[in-house]
Design a protein around this motif. Sequence first.
Motif, PDB file in Angstrom:
ATOM      1  N   THR A  23      74.594  15.516 -34.850  1.00 38.44           N
ATOM      2  CA  THR A  23      73.761  14.487 -34.219  1.00 38.44           C
ATOM      3  C   THR A  23      73.435  14.866 -32.780  1.00 38.44           C
ATOM      4  O   THR A  23      72.283  14.768 -32.333  1.00 38.44           O
ATOM      5  CB  THR A  23      74.496  13.136 -34.259  1.00 38.44           C
ATOM      6  N   ALA A  24      74.493  15.325 -32.061  1.00 34.62           N
ATOM      7  CA  ALA A  24      74.268  15.751 -30.673  1.00 34.62           C
ATOM      8  C   ALA A  24      73.312  16.940 -30.622  1.00 34.62           C
ATOM      9  O   ALA A  24      72.445  17.024 -29.741  1.00 34.62           O
ATOM     10  CB  ALA A  24      75.600  16.105 -30.014  1.00 34.62           C
ATOM     11  N   HIS A  25      73.482  17.860 -31.614  1.00 36.46           N
ATOM     12  CA  HIS A  25      72.585  19.022 -31.650  1.00 36.46           C
ATOM     13  C   HIS A  25      71.149  18.589 -31.917  1.00 36.46           C
ATOM     14  O   HIS A  25      70.202  19.104 -31.303  1.00 36.46           O
ATOM     15  CB  HIS A  25      73.059  19.991 -32.734  1.00 36.46           C
ATOM     16  N   ALA A  26      70.998  17.633 -32.862  1.00 40.38           N
ATOM     17  CA  ALA A  26      69.649  17.150 -33.155  1.00 40.38           C
ATOM     18  C   ALA A  26      69.031  16.491 -31.920  1.00 40.38           C
ATOM     19  O   ALA A  26      67.856  16.710 -31.595  1.00 40.38           O
ATOM     20  CB  ALA A  26      69.694  16.163 -34.322  1.00 40.38           C
ATOM     21  N   GLU A  27      69.857  15.674 -31.216  1.00 40.93           N
ATOM     22  CA  GLU A  27      69.347  15.046 -29.996  1.00 40.93           C
ATOM     23  C   GLU A  27      69.000  16.100 -28.949  1.00 40.93           C
ATOM     24  O   GLU A  27      67.959  16.010 -28.283  1.00 40.93           O
ATOM     25  CB  GLU A  27      70.396  14.071 -29.452  1.00 40.93           C
ATOM     26  N   SER A  28      69.895  17.102 -28.812  1.00 40.70           N
ATOM     27  CA  SER A  28      69.626  18.167 -27.841  1.00 40.70           C
ATOM     28  C   SER A  28      68.367  18.941 -28.221  1.00 40.70           C
ATOM     29  O   SER A  28      67.557  19.290 -27.358  1.00 40.70           O
ATOM     30  CB  SER A  28      70.827  19.114 -27.763  1.00 40.70           C
ATOM     31  N   LYS A  29      68.214  19.198 -29.537  1.00 37.25           N
ATOM     32  CA  LYS A  29      67.022  19.933 -29.977  1.00 37.25           C
ATOM     33  C   LYS A  29      65.759  19.117 -29.711  1.00 37.25           C
ATOM     34  O   LYS A  29      64.740  19.655 -29.260  1.00 37.25           O
ATOM     35  CB  LYS A  29      67.142  20.261 -31.465  1.00 37.25           C
ATOM     36  N   THR A  30      65.861  17.802 -30.009  1.00 36.76           N
ATOM     37  CA  THR A  30      64.700  16.945 -29.734  1.00 36.76           C
ATOM     38  C   THR A  30      64.367  16.949 -28.249  1.00 36.76           C
ATOM     39  O   THR A  30      63.202  17.087 -27.847  1.00 36.76           O
ATOM     40  CB  THR A  30      65.000  15.510 -30.209  1.00 36.76           C
ATOM     41  N   ARG A  31      65.432  16.812 -27.423  1.00 34.09           N
ATOM     42  CA  ARG A  31      65.211  16.835 -25.977  1.00 34.09           C
ATOM     43  C   ARG A  31      64.671  18.196 -25.535  1.00 34.09           C
ATOM     44  O   ARG A  31      63.771  18.288 -24.687  1.00 34.09           O
ATOM     45  CB  ARG A  31      66.526  16.518 -25.263  1.00 34.09           C
ATOM     46  N   HIS A  32      65.221  19.276 -26.167  1.00 32.64           N
ATOM     47  CA  HIS A  32      64.754  20.623 -25.831  1.00 32.64           C
ATOM     48  C   HIS A  32      63.288  20.804 -26.211  1.00 32.64           C
ATOM     49  O   HIS A  32      62.490  21.356 -25.436  1.00 32.64           O
ATOM     50  CB  HIS A  32      65.623  21.656 -26.558  1.00 32.64           C
ATOM     51  N   ASP A  33      62.931  20.317 -27.422  1.00 35.31           N
ATOM     52  CA  ASP A  33      61.533  20.441 -27.851  1.00 35.31           C
ATOM     53  C   ASP A  33      60.612  19.652 -26.927  1.00 35.31           C
ATOM     54  O   ASP A  33      59.512  20.111 -26.580  1.00 35.31           O
ATOM     55  CB  ASP A  33      61.393  19.945 -29.290  1.00 35.31           C
ATOM     56  N   THR A  34      61.097  18.451 -26.535  1.00 37.33           N
ATOM     57  CA  THR A  34      60.275  17.638 -25.629  1.00 37.33           C
ATOM     58  C   THR A  34      60.075  18.350 -24.293  1.00 37.33           C
ATOM     59  O   THR A  34      58.958  18.438 -23.769  1.00 37.33           O
ATOM     60  CB  THR A  34      60.949  16.276 -25.411  1.00 37.33           C
ATOM     61  N   ALA A  39      53.110  22.374 -21.264  1.00 37.80           N
ATOM     62  CA  ALA A  39      51.958  21.630 -20.753  1.00 37.80           C
ATOM     63  C   ALA A  39      51.821  21.741 -19.242  1.00 37.80           C
ATOM     64  O   ALA A  39      50.781  21.376 -18.684  1.00 37.80           O
ATOM     65  CB  ALA A  39      52.064  20.158 -21.155  1.00 37.80           C
ATOM     66  N   LEU A  40      52.906  22.226 -18.578  1.00 38.69           N
ATOM     67  CA  LEU A  40      52.868  22.294 -17.113  1.00 38.69           C
ATOM     68  C   LEU A  40      51.754  23.199 -16.581  1.00 38.69           C
ATOM     69  O   LEU A  40      51.066  22.815 -15.626  1.00 38.69           O
ATOM     70  CB  LEU A  40      54.230  22.761 -16.586  1.00 38.69           C
ATOM     71  N   PRO A  41      51.565  24.423 -17.132  1.00 45.28           N
ATOM     72  CA  PRO A  41      50.496  25.264 -16.573  1.00 45.28           C
ATOM     73  C   PRO A  41      49.135  24.576 -16.593  1.00 45.28           C
ATOM     74  O   PRO A  41      48.399  24.599 -15.600  1.00 45.28           O
ATOM     75  CB  PRO A  41      50.529  26.503 -17.477  1.00 45.28           C
ATOM     76  N   GLY A  42      48.817  23.954 -17.732  1.00 47.46           N
ATOM     77  CA  GLY A  42      47.538  23.258 -17.799  1.00 47.46           C
ATOM     78  C   GLY A  42      47.467  22.100 -16.827  1.00 47.46           C
ATOM     79  O   GLY A  42      46.433  21.873 -16.167  1.00 47.46           O
ATOM     80  N   TYR A  43      48.620  21.358 -16.738  1.00 46.07           N
ATOM     81  CA  TYR A  43      48.636  20.212 -15.830  1.00 46.07           C
ATOM     82  C   TYR A  43      48.472  20.669 -14.384  1.00 46.07           C
ATOM     83  O   TYR A  43      47.647  20.133 -13.628  1.00 46.07           O
ATOM     84  CB  TYR A  43      49.951  19.449 -16.009  1.00 46.07           C
ATOM     85  N   PHE A  44      49.292  21.688 -14.021  1.00 44.24           N
ATOM     86  CA  PHE A  44      49.187  22.181 -12.645  1.00 44.24           C
ATOM     87  C   PHE A  44      47.816  22.822 -12.386  1.00 44.24           C
ATOM     88  O   PHE A  44      47.282  22.734 -11.273  1.00 44.24           O
ATOM     89  CB  PHE A  44      50.299  23.188 -12.360  1.00 44.24           C
ATOM     90  N   ALA A  45      47.264  23.465 -13.419  1.00 42.47           N
ATOM     91  CA  ALA A  45      45.936  24.054 -13.247  1.00 42.47           C
ATOM     92  C   ALA A  45      44.898  22.966 -12.973  1.00 42.47           C
ATOM     93  O   ALA A  45      44.029  23.116 -12.098  1.00 42.47           O
ATOM     94  CB  ALA A  45      45.557  24.855 -14.491  1.00 42.47           C
TER      95      ALA A  45
END
Length: 570
Positions: free
Chosen positions: A279-290, A297-303
């Motif tokens: 469960t912790a791994h799934a949460e970590s993976k979800t947080r990691h994916d997010t 998305a940062l390069p586009g946002y900063f661009a």
Amino acid sequence: MTDTQQAPLDFAVDDRLAGFRLHRLEVLNWGTFDKRIWRFDLNGRNALLTGNIGSGKSTLVDAITTLLVPAQRIVYNKAAGADTRERSLRSYVTGHYKSERNDATGSTKSVSLRDTQSYTVILGVFKNEGYLQTVTLAQVFWIKKQQVQPARFFVCAEKELSIQEHFTGFGTDILQLRKNLRAQGAEVEDSFNRYAAWFRRRFGIENEQALDLFLQTVSMKSVDNITDFVRENMLARFDASERIHALISHFEDLDDSHQAVLKAQKQISLLTPLTEDLTAHAESKTRHDTLKACRQALPGYFASQKATLLEQKIAKEQDIAATNQQQLTEQEDARTTCKVQLDEIKQAIYANGGDRLEQLAVAIQQAEKTCEDRRKNAAHYATLVEKLNEKPASSAERFLDLTQHLTKQKSQWKKQDTWLAKDLTEQSILFHEEKNQHAEIVTELDSLRQRQSNIDERQIRMRAMLCEALDVSADDLPFAGELIRVRDDAREWEGAAERLLHGFALSLLVPDHLYAQVVDWVDRTHLKGRLVYYHIQQHRSGSHAARHPNTLAHKLEVHPDSPHAALGGE
């Protein structure tokens, strides 16, 4: 008992009528209740039935018992304390009321109220006021030829029935009565077991033991042992031995089940952390994916932000450039105007002696440079004077006096420097001499520590050179001082003996077989010192003069450990 069709009973008022209760009892041709329908309305309440002996109290109790309990288990007229054979189901159906004795034969015969052409009905209506439920139970009896016990069938219905309305008007055909009852919605059974199962299911009686208890208590007058009564009639019986054998036979199954449960619990305990980790791994993976998506998305946002800022800056710079361009144009115009004015001024200056002004400007510039150089020289001069513990000159006279004074002092310093250099040289030479002497003394001390005699180190080195050249041992060429010593009993003479024999102690004693080689080596070698040696010839025997006890020879002895101890006699 009255002759009316309805026998009113007086009973106490009780509003708690929960559960099925007897509301009405009807009998027709039951016992001594003959020819008509006898009805007893209880309305679900408790009732007290009283009367003289033989009035029919037990007969009514046996009617209720017959409705609920199989006839073969009933002991009729037990409530009256009669013999078990006094009454039976047949006697109630035929209406036996007395016995006649035949005087001729001496036998007795029962007298009945009814013949075999009549039938008997007992009916009970039970109601559950709490649920508005009604149940009617009835039994019909008749006598068949050549049968001891009467025939009967059982009637049960989930509605209210009565003898007058539902059990009459069928003639003498019992089968027609059965058809009529079924047509009116009642159930007709030939077996008491099916009949009992039907009303037990409606009444909610789960165990036959309840009916046994009813049978025991309905006509009970006293209880001898309440414990035995409860055990026999109120507790369900079961075979404990069978249960024990079953438990023993299934113990292994129970143990296996227990072990399986323990194993499952252990597996659960082991898998629970894994599940939590997953469960912790799934949460970590979800947080990691997010976070990864956010980072992607940062390069586009900063661009986009950079583009917006750059556009704003470009617009601002364009405004500034336009302003600067306008100012530049204005400055160019002003510069052109000033240049024209400058040319006009130059022409005016030339026209009014402007060459002299330029010469003065050059002269001023050179004077300023000269002034700056002199200022630097003055600062350097002041620094040097202060190092000489003098004050800088503030006037030309003071400068000349200070210059003469320092010139004289410079001559004195040169003389002093020459004298100090000479003294330094002398001190250096003296230092080297003292250093060499110190080294010799240290070497001598080290040598003295390593040997037993006080022979000079220089003499030791010369002997070492001689021994090395002749390839002999130092023991073969001893010094006289290494062979002799003051006796232990004459230690007070040791200082005087050393001063007296100092020169002789430094003499080298050369054996006869080495003397020629030693002489040759000494002649060929520059020793840089004085070496005294004596030729020791072969020992010659002879007498020695007597020595006075106070002579020096008497105070000395040859080292007994020396290989030349034999020379002591010479």
